[in-house]
Design an enzyme around this catalytic site. Sequence first.
Site, PDB file in Angstrom:
ATOM      1  N   LYS A 117       0.858  -1.187   0.000  1.00 11.98           N
ATOM      2  CA  LYS A 117       0.000   0.000   0.000  1.00 11.98           C
ATOM      3  C   LYS A 117       0.903   1.250   0.000  1.00 11.98           C
ATOM      4  CE  LYS A 117      -4.388   1.165   2.019  1.00 11.98           C
ATOM      5  NZ  LYS A 117      -5.429   0.729   2.953  1.00 11.98           N
TER       6      LYS A 117
ATOM      7  N   GLU B 147     -18.897  -5.285  10.630  1.00 15.45           N
ATOM      8  CA  GLU B 147     -19.786  -4.560  11.545  1.00 15.45           C
ATOM      9  C   GLU B 147     -20.785  -5.490  12.235  1.00 15.45           C
ATOM     10  OE1 GLU B 147     -18.893  -3.515   8.544  1.00 15.45           O
ATOM     11  OE2 GLU B 147     -17.936  -1.593   8.897  1.00 15.45           O
TER      12      GLU B 147
ATOM     13  N   ARG C 286     -25.493  -2.063   7.702  1.00 11.44           N
ATOM     14  CA  ARG C 286     -25.147  -3.485   7.481  1.00 11.44           C
ATOM     15  C   ARG C 286     -25.438  -4.337   8.717  1.00 11.44           C
ATOM     16  NH1 ARG C 286     -19.863  -5.127   4.415  1.00 11.44           N
ATOM     17  NH2 ARG C 286     -21.321  -4.614   2.781  1.00 11.44           N
TER      18      ARG C 286
HETATM   19  C1  LIG Z   1     -18.803  -2.084   5.303  1.00 11.65           C
HETATM   20  C2  LIG Z   1     -17.630  -1.115   5.266  1.00 11.65           C
HETATM   21  N1  LIG Z   1     -16.993  -0.844   6.430  1.00 11.65           N
HETATM   22  C3  LIG Z   1     -15.957   0.028   6.444  1.00 11.65           C
HETATM   23  C4  LIG Z   1     -15.553   0.635   5.281  1.00 11.65           C
HETATM   24  C5  LIG Z   1     -14.445   1.662   5.317  1.00 11.65           C
HETATM   25  N2  LIG Z   1     -13.284   1.270   4.519  1.00 11.65           N
HETATM   26  C6  LIG Z   1     -13.046   1.766   3.324  1.00 11.65           C
HETATM   27  S1  LIG Z   1     -11.670   1.141   2.623  1.00 11.65           S
HETATM   28  C7  LIG Z   1     -11.344   0.225   4.022  1.00 11.65           C
HETATM   29  C8  LIG Z   1     -10.123  -0.644   4.088  1.00 11.65           C
HETATM   30  C9  LIG Z   1     -10.158  -1.640   2.958  1.00 11.65           C
HETATM   31  O1  LIG Z   1      -9.042  -2.505   3.097  1.00 11.65           O
HETATM   32  P1  LIG Z   1      -8.711  -3.475   1.890  1.00 11.65           P
HETATM   33  O2  LIG Z   1      -9.939  -4.164   1.442  1.00 11.65           O
HETATM   34  O3  LIG Z   1      -7.588  -4.329   2.343  1.00 11.65           O
HETATM   35  O4  LIG Z   1      -8.281  -2.509   0.703  1.00 11.65           O
HETATM   36  P2  LIG Z   1      -6.909  -1.662   0.589  1.00 11.65           P
HETATM   37  O5  LIG Z   1      -7.285  -0.237   0.971  1.00 11.65           O
HETATM   38  O6  LIG Z   1      -5.901  -2.263   1.507  1.00 11.65           O
HETATM   39  O7  LIG Z   1      -6.522  -1.766  -0.858  1.00 11.65           O
HETATM   40  C10 LIG Z   1     -12.335   0.392   4.953  1.00 11.65           C
HETATM   41  C11 LIG Z   1     -12.370  -0.269   6.291  1.00 11.65           C
HETATM   42  C12 LIG Z   1     -16.264   0.331   4.094  1.00 11.65           C
HETATM   43  N3  LIG Z   1     -15.964   0.927   2.918  1.00 11.65           N
HETATM   44  N4  LIG Z   1     -17.281  -0.555   4.118  1.00 11.65           N
HETATM   45 MG   LIG Z   2      -5.605  -4.187   2.159  1.00  8.63          MG
END
Ligand SMILES: Cc1ncc(C[n+]2csc(CCOP(=O)(O)OP(=O)(O)O)c2C)c(N)n1
Ligand SMILES: [Mg+2]
Length: 582
Positions: free
Chosen positions: A245, A330, A358
């Site tokens: 990242k 969640e 959710r």
């Molecule tokens: C249901 C839900 N909870 C929380 C979020 C907030 N959120 C947005 S991106 C993220 C992290 C995503 O991590 P990952 O899937 O590993 O993607 P990366 O950013 O590492 O590429 C979160 C928790 C969301 N979009 N949807």
């Molecule tokens: Mg990730």
Amino acid sequence: MKTLLPYVSTPEDLRALPAELLPGLAGEIRAFLIDKVSARGGHLGSNLGIVELTIALHRVFDSPADVIVFDTGHQAYVHKILTGRRDAFDALRCRGGLSGYPSRQESAHDHMDSSHASTALSYADGMAKARHLAGDGARAVVAVVGDGALTGGVAWEALNNLGAAGHRPVIVVLNDNGRSYAPTHGGCADHLGRMRASPGVAVFENLGLRYLGPVDGHDIPALERAMRAARELRAPVVIHCVTRKGRGYEPAERDLDEHLHAIPVTDPATGRPLTPSPKTWTHAFAEHLCALGERRPDLVAITAAMPGPTGLAAFGRRFPERMFDVGIAEQQALASAAGMAMSGLHPVVAIYATFLNRAFDQVLMDIALHRLPVTLVLDRAGITGPDGPSHHGMWDLAALALVPGMRVAAPRDVVRLCELLEEAVEHDGPTALRFPKSPASVEIPPAGSVGDVDVLSSSGQDVLLVAIGPMAEPCLSAGAMLSAAGVGLTVVDPRWVIPVSRDLRRVVAGGRLVVTVEDGLAASGAGALVRQACGPGQRVVNLGLPCEFIGQGSRSELLAEAGLTGQGIAYAIRKELDRWPL
Ligand SMILES: Cc1ncc(C[n+]2csc(CCOP(=O)(O)OP(=O)(O)O)c2C)c(N)n1
Ligand SMILES: [Mg+2]
Ligand SMILES: CC(=O)[C@@H](O)[C@H](O)COP(=O)(O)O
């Protein structure tokens, strides 16, 4: 050195490029991302980490005939650059501009607009079933999912289905950078870590999916080989890609907390915000929760993979054994909170208001049914702004109004936030607090009170203006305008907005014209409950948000469009008085 990016507007242009030019193109895309996202704000770290993976995707698969679904969608900027939207990035996340997430309205290459994580595999499962029924099994269905999104339960519900359907080949591209905002926790993350270190039998294989990997997620030829092999398998398969990242941008690589996951307008040279971030509601909540944690050893805090953005990181540093990051999960967060509350603890679950959607069943049937002392802290409540329709936290009041025994507070300023948080954790039943994504408002002291209802201003009894939470400021502004025009008006703040308290009923009973104002649904939020508490002889006007999917823009732009400003509220009341003189 001749630049390439201006000549790569479509996947066809990309596929026409000689392979030896691709690393150069990747470098130009990174420079483009740093420039454009710094200028507008948005998701930087995730997109910097997925440049090579997205290039390989669009070289191997033929979007849009082959479907490529991005889970959560915050990491789809490179996909947008390569599918004809490079020149739209100057309006990234602006009103009427380029969405920060995939958008079916924007492009046939985009397939899901929701930014709520962990659902892409389910979409892919459904699309594969539909293609199979149509006899169209030739085209690929690809779901790109992060390691964080893979901690969400619905992703495993999809894997359970995908693994049992060898005849419906879905290609899961797992973008494993080891983190959501913070490092991803839990058994799944540990398993992926072991697979990265020494590949063995992957959990996916035990579910019936093939497994390819781990693949270096920054090695385009290796990625292309794996994707072509996956396509030829014609079976459900997971390609485990290992990425970093924030790759290629030193400020992001150096940010060990979040690798510049989401940034405000920023100086690209340093990676630091151009303007210092103001004190927010979240800061006030974080500080007060730590103070409460000192006094209340039964308090525990739960986050769904967002310790930083929700303010719980501070509590976790102070009380590491009492802060739990459950992943992007969640439902698990709330159901495990129920178990904790049944066992004598008082959990504080801090999540964004939109993500509470959710876990509604967990609120209703796991927490409220058992009348458990759990406090939900709903940050980013109401209009959030640039993250668009799936991020506005505008459904919570209407949803929680349905929950028997649930008490909901909406602080008007950070002083009330701290007061109400104290009251919430003292309550022996389910409570929720909600506050907006905005700088912490200036303190609005009460001019008086009627029981637990604060009176904020009064120039007469013609109109009773019930301000919900941060709508107090525009309501006071509207009150001043109308009072100057000779209208007798009183502004009150109920503090606890669901259910309608006995004191609020007393206050409301005296109003000939009762107007409620909320940063939530006008027709079915807290104001609707006030309407139910009014008598037949009273006129009631509920001001708030329409029950629609509201696009992206700044919070102030969108609130103004909804009439939720001092001017807008005054105009609505004036119009009501002109139409129906008191
Ligand atoms: C249901 C839900 N909870 C929380 C979020 C907030 N959120 C947005 S991106 C993220 C992290 C995503 O991590 P990952 O899937 O590993 O993607 P990366 O950013 O590492 O590429 C979160 C928790 C969301 N979009 N949807
Ligand atoms: Mg990730
Ligand atoms: C993609 C996602 O859900 C979050 O990263 C979202 O962008 C929240 O941003 P803020 O924390 O700036 O509200």
